[in-house]
Enzyme design. Structure first.
Site, short mmCIF file in Angstrom:
data_model
loop_
_atom_site.label_atom_id
_atom_site.label_comp_id
_atom_site.label_asym_id
_atom_site.label_seq_id
_atom_site.Cartn_x
_atom_site.Cartn_y
_atom_site.Cartn_z
N ALA A 1 0.83 -1.21 0.00
CA ALA A 1 0.00 0.00 0.00
C ALA A 1 0.86 1.26 0.00
O ALA A 1 0.57 2.23 -0.72
CB ALA A 1 -0.93 0.00 1.21
N TYR A 2 1.92 1.23 0.79
CA TYR A 2 2.82 2.39 0.88
C TYR A 2 3.54 2.62 -0.44
O TYR A 2 3.57 3.74 -0.95
CB TYR A 2 3.82 2.14 2.00
N ALA A 3 4.09 1.55 -1.03
CA ALA A 3 4.81 1.69 -2.29
C ALA A 3 3.87 2.16 -3.41
O ALA A 3 4.25 2.96 -4.26
CB ALA A 3 5.48 0.38 -2.68
N SER B 1 1.29 4.08 -3.04
CA SER B 1 1.06 5.51 -2.85
C SER B 1 2.24 6.34 -3.34
O SER B 1 2.08 7.42 -3.92
CB SER B 1 0.76 5.82 -1.38
N LYS B 2 3.44 5.83 -3.13
CA LYS B 2 4.62 6.58 -3.53
C LYS B 2 4.87 6.49 -5.04
O LYS B 2 5.47 7.40 -5.62
CB LYS B 2 5.84 6.09 -2.74
#
Length: 245
Positions: A153-155, A157-158
């Protein structure tokens, strides 16, 4: 372009970690800094004090990065207190971790709201208000290349942050404003250490040839470079990770 002594920076997420180190580094370069915080006002005051000790001027301003009205008010602080805005460093973000198969969708939505919508809101305001000769510096992550499990999820978003960065750089043609993203590798901040065993921390630290975690000060050097002398670096993602990828 104004001299550093006359330049003004806004650092989102400036109350701790990479944001604090970046704000302090810019203060050492003579910037006046607006230290943004989302929830920890006391830590924002500590950052502002550190900026002042480093040689700059500082004020604090709070707000949800994904709320356009709140962030417009933060930008207003820069203009009211220091007369304008030259550099925006957008470090604010969240990083809940879980395998894709297991992540709660409400958590996924929260990550995208803060990291993607938040970047869009801040970049939109920066595109409208940063003065010529300025810089917009977003924050991605080296995990977009490292593909570490549980960071989905974090990757994701980035990856969106990188796309926004590269397109905004081209949309600001003729404005003499650079737009870049810093993509740190694993960095020794409270956000990184949260929820990780020492075994996991040691394994991640050994992924790069330098065999250590980055420090917030390592990342702050890249911020200072893009905020100051790097006028011919534009529309790029700068990986700051000790050679991990």
């Amino acid at each position: 372009m104004a001299t550093n002594a006359e330049r003004v920076a806004l650092v989102t997420g400036g109350s701790g970690g990479i944001g604090r180190a970046g704000a302090e580094r810019l203060g050492a370069d003579g910037f006046a800094v607006v230290v943004h915080f989302a929830g920890n006002k006391d830590r924002a005051h500590e950052t502002a004090d550190a900026v002042t000790r480093a040689g700059g001027r500082a004020v604090i301003a709070g707000g949800d990065v994904a709320d356009e009205a709140a962030m417009a008010a933060v930008f207003d602080v820069a203009e009211r207190e220091f007369g304008g805005l030259d550099v925006v460093v957008h470090t604010a973000g969240i990083m809940p971790l879980a395998p894709i198969a297991e992540m709660d969708l409400d958590t996924f939505d929260r990550v995208q709201r803060t990291n993607v919508r938040g970047t869009f809101v801040v970049d939109q305001l920066a595109a409208r208000r940063v003065r010529g000769g300025g810089a917009i510096i977003n924050f991605s992550t080296s995990v977009t290349r490292l593909q570490i499990p549980s960071y989905g999820a974090y990757a994701a978003s980035k990856g969106a942050v990188e796309a926004l960065t590269l397109i905004l750089a081209r949309e600001l043609r003729g404005r003499d404003i650079t737009v870049n993203a810093v993509a740190p590798g694993p960095t020794a901040t409270p956000l990184f250490f949260e929820g990780k065993s020492q075994e996991v921390i040691d394994r991640i630290a050994g992924m790069n040839p330098m065999e250590r975690l980055g420090t917030p000060e390592d990342i702050a050097e890249a911020v200072a470079f893009l905020a100051g002398p790097a006028r011919w670096v534009n529309g790029q993602v700068l990986y700051v990770n000790g050679g991990a990828a």
